[in-house]
Enzyme design. Structure first.
Site, mmCIF file in Angstrom:
data_model
loop_
_atom_site.group_PDB
_atom_site.id
_atom_site.type_symbol
_atom_site.label_atom_id
_atom_site.label_comp_id
_atom_site.label_asym_id
_atom_site.label_seq_id
_atom_site.Cartn_x
_atom_site.Cartn_y
_atom_site.Cartn_z
ATOM 1 N N LYS A 121 0.790 -1.221 0.000
ATOM 2 C CA LYS A 121 0.000 0.000 0.000
ATOM 3 C C LYS A 121 0.838 1.294 0.000
ATOM 4 C CE LYS A 121 -3.769 1.790 2.872
ATOM 5 N NZ LYS A 121 -4.564 1.506 4.064
ATOM 6 N N ARG A 150 -5.740 -8.412 12.502
ATOM 7 C CA ARG A 150 -4.820 -7.272 12.567
ATOM 8 C C ARG A 150 -5.103 -6.445 13.816
ATOM 9 N NH1 ARG A 150 -1.516 -4.088 9.407
ATOM 10 N NH2 ARG A 150 -1.984 -1.863 9.310
#
Length: 172
Positions: free
Chosen positions: A41, A119
């Site tokens: 990203k 996460r």
């Protein structure tokens, strides 16, 4: 603490099981037939992550299972070197990952979970274990610790009591 796309794009050449480190450098992008492997990203998303012993053990098991899957698929297997490919070696579709993960959580009696919650759980556990927020931010690949603090700051609220206790001791 990896993003689902980072998990889907993780390659074995980025995993050092002996050293206990993986390098996040690519991710699966898109879904279905449009899925491709590309860069992560952001620049800070490219990072090294030290692996806990249970994760190293699980990755070793995954490597063995994958060898069996490769043999079973025979000529259908496309070897992209992915750690978590689909049944023919290609990137797992994001919809299938969500569905399969949710089903595994249901079978384990955990209720409905989404892969991204892993996460959040990793960040929460690290913060609860008093890992400095700067380190948690680095592990997650956040561009700033502010991002980590904004998303996970509520976890740190119980630590306020630790601060009060530390000040009490210092002033006594």
């Amino acid at each position: 603490g990896l993003r689902p796309g980072e998990v889907r794009g993780l390659a074995w050449d980025a995993v050092d099981l002996k050293g206990g480190v993986l390098v996040v450098k690519q991710a699966a992008i898109g879904s279905g037939k449009d899925t491709s492997i590309g860069p992560v990203k952001t620049a800070t998303s490219r990072r090294s992550v030290n692996l806990p012993a249970p994760v190293i053990a699980a990755l070793r098991q995954q490597k063995k299972k994958q060898a069996e899957d490769r043999l079973a698929a025979r000529s259908s297997w496309t070897d992209l070197g992915l750690v978590f490919p689909n049944e023919v070696g290609k990137p797992i579709d994001s919809s299938n990952l969500r569905r399969d993960f949710s089903a595994a959580c249901d079978r384990a009696g955990l209720g409905h979970w989404h892969p991204h919650e892993l996460r959040h759980s990793a960040a929460s556990l690290m913060l609860e274990q008093k890992v400095p927020i700067e380190v948690v931010s680095d592990v997650l690949g956040h561009s700033t610790i502010r991002m980590t603090a904004d998303v996970y700051g509520h976890i740190r609220t119980p630590q306020r009591q630790l601060a009060a206790e530390a000040m009490t001791e210092a002033l006594s």
